[in-house]
Design a protein around this motif. Structure first.
Motif, PDB file in Angstrom:
ATOM      1  N   GLY A  70       0.792  -1.216   0.000  1.00  0.00           N
ATOM      2  CA  GLY A  70       0.000   0.000   0.000  1.00  0.00           C
ATOM      3  C   GLY A  70       0.829   1.271   0.000  1.00  0.00           C
ATOM      4  O   GLY A  70       2.055   1.261   0.154  1.00  0.00           O
ATOM      5  N   GLN A  71       0.128   2.394  -0.137  1.00  0.00           N
ATOM      6  CA  GLN A  71       0.778   3.703  -0.206  1.00  0.00           C
ATOM      7  C   GLN A  71       0.943   4.314   1.185  1.00  0.00           C
ATOM      8  O   GLN A  71       0.155   4.053   2.103  1.00  0.00           O
ATOM      9  CB  GLN A  71      -0.052   4.646  -1.084  1.00  0.00           C
ATOM     10  CG  GLN A  71      -0.100   4.237  -2.554  1.00  0.00           C
ATOM     11  CD  GLN A  71      -1.073   5.094  -3.336  1.00  0.00           C
ATOM     12  OE1 GLN A  71      -2.245   5.202  -3.000  1.00  0.00           O
ATOM     13  NE2 GLN A  71      -0.594   5.706  -4.408  1.00  0.00           N
ATOM     14  N   TYR A 200       6.794  12.960 -12.255  1.00  0.00           N
ATOM     15  CA  TYR A 200       6.043  11.939 -12.982  1.00  0.00           C
ATOM     16  C   TYR A 200       6.711  11.632 -14.321  1.00  0.00           C
ATOM     17  O   TYR A 200       6.921  10.464 -14.671  1.00  0.00           O
ATOM     18  CB  TYR A 200       4.606  12.403 -13.201  1.00  0.00           C
ATOM     19  CG  TYR A 200       3.818  11.498 -14.116  1.00  0.00           C
ATOM     20  CD1 TYR A 200       3.392  10.246 -13.692  1.00  0.00           C
ATOM     21  CD2 TYR A 200       3.521  11.889 -15.431  1.00  0.00           C
ATOM     22  CE1 TYR A 200       2.695   9.400 -14.541  1.00  0.00           C
ATOM     23  CE2 TYR A 200       2.822  11.051 -16.283  1.00  0.00           C
ATOM     24  CZ  TYR A 200       2.405   9.806 -15.835  1.00  0.00           C
ATOM     25  OH  TYR A 200       1.718   8.977 -16.674  1.00  0.00           O
ATOM     26  N   GLU A 201       7.042  12.667 -15.075  1.00  0.00           N
ATOM     27  CA  GLU A 201       7.578  12.460 -16.416  1.00  0.00           C
ATOM     28  C   GLU A 201       8.978  11.857 -16.402  1.00  0.00           C
ATOM     29  O   GLU A 201       9.327  11.063 -17.288  1.00  0.00           O
ATOM     30  CB  GLU A 201       7.601  13.784 -17.172  1.00  0.00           C
ATOM     31  CG  GLU A 201       6.215  14.324 -17.513  1.00  0.00           C
ATOM     32  CD  GLU A 201       6.252  15.650 -18.229  1.00  0.00           C
ATOM     33  OE1 GLU A 201       5.200  16.053 -18.769  1.00  0.00           O
ATOM     34  OE2 GLU A 201       7.335  16.304 -18.259  1.00  0.00           O
ATOM     35  N   SER A 211       2.341   3.903  -7.763  1.00  0.00           N
ATOM     36  CA  SER A 211       1.863   4.357  -6.453  1.00  0.00           C
ATOM     37  C   SER A 211       2.543   5.642  -5.993  1.00  0.00           C
ATOM     38  O   SER A 211       2.354   6.057  -4.852  1.00  0.00           O
ATOM     39  CB  SER A 211       2.094   3.252  -5.405  1.00  0.00           C
ATOM     40  OG  SER A 211       1.328   2.112  -5.695  1.00  0.00           O
ATOM     41  N   THR A 212       3.319   6.263  -6.866  1.00  0.00           N
ATOM     42  CA  THR A 212       4.170   7.382  -6.468  1.00  0.00           C
ATOM     43  C   THR A 212       3.692   8.677  -7.096  1.00  0.00           C
ATOM     44  O   THR A 212       3.570   8.777  -8.315  1.00  0.00           O
ATOM     45  CB  THR A 212       5.628   7.104  -6.897  1.00  0.00           C
ATOM     46  OG1 THR A 212       6.074   5.898  -6.264  1.00  0.00           O
ATOM     47  CG2 THR A 212       6.547   8.248  -6.509  1.00  0.00           C
ATOM     48  N   PHE A 213       3.417   9.686  -6.243  1.00  0.00           N
ATOM     49  CA  PHE A 213       3.015  10.991  -6.759  1.00  0.00           C
ATOM     50  C   PHE A 213       3.214  12.054  -5.690  1.00  0.00           C
ATOM     51  O   PHE A 213       3.331  11.762  -4.504  1.00  0.00           O
ATOM     52  CB  PHE A 213       1.551  10.970  -7.227  1.00  0.00           C
ATOM     53  CG  PHE A 213       0.533  10.853  -6.120  1.00  0.00           C
ATOM     54  CD1 PHE A 213      -0.149  11.970  -5.653  1.00  0.00           C
ATOM     55  CD2 PHE A 213       0.241   9.619  -5.551  1.00  0.00           C
ATOM     56  CE1 PHE A 213      -1.099  11.856  -4.642  1.00  0.00           C
ATOM     57  CE2 PHE A 213      -0.706   9.488  -4.544  1.00  0.00           C
ATOM     58  CZ  PHE A 213      -1.379  10.615  -4.089  1.00  0.00           C
ATOM     59  N   GLN A 255       7.090  15.721   0.579  1.00  0.00           N
ATOM     60  CA  GLN A 255       5.658  15.671   0.303  1.00  0.00           C
ATOM     61  C   GLN A 255       5.219  14.373  -0.364  1.00  0.00           C
ATOM     62  O   GLN A 255       4.034  14.048  -0.398  1.00  0.00           O
ATOM     63  CB  GLN A 255       5.302  16.854  -0.620  1.00  0.00           C
ATOM     64  CG  GLN A 255       3.840  17.166  -0.737  1.00  0.00           C
ATOM     65  CD  GLN A 255       3.586  18.243  -1.777  1.00  0.00           C
ATOM     66  OE1 GLN A 255       3.050  17.960  -2.827  1.00  0.00           O
ATOM     67  NE2 GLN A 255       3.986  19.481  -1.479  1.00  0.00           N
ATOM     68  N   LEU A 256       6.131  13.579  -0.869  1.00  0.00           N
ATOM     69  CA  LEU A 256       5.814  12.462  -1.752  1.00  0.00           C
ATOM     70  C   LEU A 256       5.003  11.368  -1.053  1.00  0.00           C
ATOM     71  O   LEU A 256       5.216  11.062   0.125  1.00  0.00           O
ATOM     72  CB  LEU A 256       7.101  11.857  -2.282  1.00  0.00           C
ATOM     73  CG  LEU A 256       7.031  11.077  -3.591  1.00  0.00           C
ATOM     74  CD1 LEU A 256       6.803  12.015  -4.761  1.00  0.00           C
ATOM     75  CD2 LEU A 256       8.329  10.290  -3.801  1.00  0.00           C
ATOM     76  N   ILE A 257       4.071  10.779  -1.800  1.00  0.00           N
ATOM     77  CA  ILE A 257       3.398   9.538  -1.429  1.00  0.00           C
ATOM     78  C   ILE A 257       3.932   8.446  -2.343  1.00  0.00           C
ATOM     79  O   ILE A 257       4.079   8.648  -3.549  1.00  0.00           O
ATOM     80  CB  ILE A 257       1.872   9.671  -1.561  1.00  0.00           C
ATOM     81  CG1 ILE A 257       1.318  10.561  -0.434  1.00  0.00           C
ATOM     82  CG2 ILE A 257       1.187   8.308  -1.545  1.00  0.00           C
ATOM     83  CD1 ILE A 257      -0.165  10.871  -0.561  1.00  0.00           C
TER      84      ILE A 257
END
Length: 393
Positions: A70-71, A200-201, A211-213, A255-257
Motif C-alpha cells: 500500500g501507499q 512523474y515524467e 503508487s508514487t506521486f 511531500q511524496l506519497i
C-alpha cells in the motif's frame, strides 16, 4: 523529518540479539516487526526483493494488518527524488552544481552570501531547517489542529528564510528541509513545469511507479498501507490518526506519497545507473559526515547529494554499507536502503513517528537493519519488548 541515529552500541546485560538458524526461529525480519509492534508502534511493514511482511493494525480500531504493497507518506525519502531530477538537469546542462541559487532564482532568498546548488543538495548551505515555530508545529497538539494549513511553495521558503543562516554557506553541515523546497522551486523554474509533473515524467512514468506521486494540497492517501498516528494529546488520550493531512509546506523536501515496492524499484534503478550518468551518480555518492555544525550531534550517516550512506559494519560484524534515505512526517517513519551492488534491499514503514519514545524509535529501525545483518530479536518469556539500541533523538 528526523532521521533517528542508531548508536552502534547494544545495551549490555540484556537479552539483545542473537543469530539463529532459519529452522530454529521465525524470519528475523518478521520477528523485528513483531517486536516493534509489541513496544507500541501501531503498525509496520517491510518490503524486500524476496519477502514482504507486516505486523500490527492497518487501522487501530479495525481488524486487519497493514498492506505491504500500500501507499504511505515517505517524508524525506522525497529528497532523493528531488535530487535525482536536479542532477538530471545538470546532465542536460540546464543547471550546474556550482550555479548560484540567487542568480537562478533572483529575489527569493534574503541572504547576500552566495549559495550553490551543490550546497543545497548536500545540506551545507546553512539555510534554516524548517519554518519558524510560529508558522509550524510548536506543540504535539498542533500536529492535529494544523493539519489542513495550505502553504504556497514560494511563501514556505520566504517564511523559513526570515531566519538567519545557520553558518556561512560551505562551512558546515545541517539538515535542511528549506533547502530542498528551494531546489523544488528551482526545478520548476528551469523546466517551466510543476515539480509534480516533472517527477512523474522523469521518474514515476519511465519506471512504472504507479503508487508514487506528489499530492500538493490533496490531503488523502488513496490506498493506504496503514494509517499514521501520533500521541497528539497526553495519555490516557488515545493516539490521534494523522493520515489525512496537507503537506504543501514540503514541496521538494518531504511531500511524496509512494509504496514499499515503488521505493525499492526507484532506489535499485538509481544505484544501478538507470537514472543518472556515472559521473553524476558518483557525485551523488560523494559524502560528508552528517554531523550537525550547530549542535555537534552525529546523525549516524554520511550525506551525499540527496543520498544517505549508513555503515552497518559494527552491527553486522562484516563490512556492510547501505545507501538510501530515511523519512519522517507525522504518523509515518520510512527507511529505504540498499546495498550498492549486492541483492539486499528493504523499505520499512512504521506508523508512529514524532511522538515515538526512545524504545519505539529504536525498535522501528531493527527491521531495516535485520535485512542486512543476520540477527533476530530474542523474545522474552514475558512477551515484553526488548530495548535493542540506545538512541539519540
Amino acid at each position: 523529518m528526523r532521521f533517528v541515529r542508531v548508536v552502534l552500541c547494544l545495551l549490555t546485560g540484556a537479552a539483545l540479539v542473537t543469530a539463529a538458524p532459519a529452522h530454529a526461529a521465525p524470519d528475523r525480519r518478521q520477528a523485528a516487526l513483531d517486536a516493534a509492534v509489541a513496544a507500541g508502534i501501531p503498525g509496520m511493514t517491510a518490503v524486500a526483493p524476496d519477502w514482504r511482511g507486516s505486523a500490527g493494525r492497518q487501522v487501530l480500531d479495525r481488524r486487519g494488518t497493514p498492506d505491504p504493497s500500500g501507499q504511505f507518506r515517505v517524508g524525506s525519502v522525497s529528497k532523493t527524488f528531488t535530487a535525482t531530477v536536479v542532477l538530471q538537469l545538470v546532465a542536460e546542462h540546464r543547471l550546474g552544481l556550482e550555479d548560484v541559487v540567487q542568480q537562478r532564482l533572483p529575489g527569493l532568498l534574503p541572504y547576500p552570501e552566495p549559495i550553490t546548488v551543490r550546497q543545497l543538495l548536500q545540506h551545507t548551505a546553512g539555510v534554516p531547517r524548517d519554518l519558524p515555530l510560529e508558522h509550524s508545529w510548536a506543540t504535539a497538539e498542533e500536529l492535529d489542529t494544523e493539519r489542513f494549513v495550505h502553504f504556497d511553495d514560494e511563501r514556505a521558503v520566504r517564511l523559513s528564510t526570515t531566519q538567519p543562516l545557520l553558518f556561512a554557506p560551505g562551512t558546515g553541515w545541517a539538515y535542511s528541509n528549506t533547502g530542498y523546497n528551494i531546489l523544488g522551486l528551482l526545478v520548476e523554474h528551469v523546466t517551466g513545469k510543476p515539480l509534480a509533473r516533472v517527477l512523474y515524467e522523469r521518474i514515476a512514468r519511465p519506471l512504472g511507479l504507479h503508487s508514487t506521486f506528489l499530492p500538493g494540497d490533496f490531503p488523502f492517501v488513496p490506498r493506504p498501507a496503514a494509517h499514521g498516528y501520533e500521541q497528539a494529546y497526553p495519555a490516557p488520550h488515545p493516539l490521534t490518526d494523522v493520515t489525512t493531512y496537507n503537506y504543501s509546506r514540503y514541496l521538494g523536501a518531504g511531500q511524496l506519497i509512494s509504496s514499499g515496492p515503488d521505493l525499492n524499484h526507484f532506489l535499485s534503478a538509481l544505484l544501478g545507473g538507470r537514472l543518472l550518468p556515472p559521473a553524476l551518480l558518483d557525485a551523488m555518492k560523494t559524502t560528508v559526515p552528517g554531523v550537525d555544525t550547530t549542535t555537534g550531534l552525529d546523525e549516524g550517516f554520511d550525506y551525499g547529494l540527496g543520498l544517505m550512506r549508513v555503515d552497518l559494519t559494527p552491527l553486522c560484524g562484516k563490512p556492510t554499507v547501505v545507501w538510501g534515505h530515511g523519512g519522517d512526517v507525522p504518523g509515518f517513519n520510512t527507511l529505504s536502503f540498499k546495498e550498492q551492488s549486492g541483492p539486499l534491499q528493504v523499505t520499512t514503514l512504521a506508523t508512529l513517528d514524532l511522538t515515538a519514545n526512545t524504545e519505539q524509535a529504536g525498535l522501528r529501525q531493527v527491521p531495516m537493519v535485520s535485512e542486512f545483518c543476520a540477527f533476530t530479536p530474542r523474545p522474552k518469556a514475558t512477551g515484553a519488548p526488548e530495548r535493542l539500541f540506545r538512541l539519540t533523538l
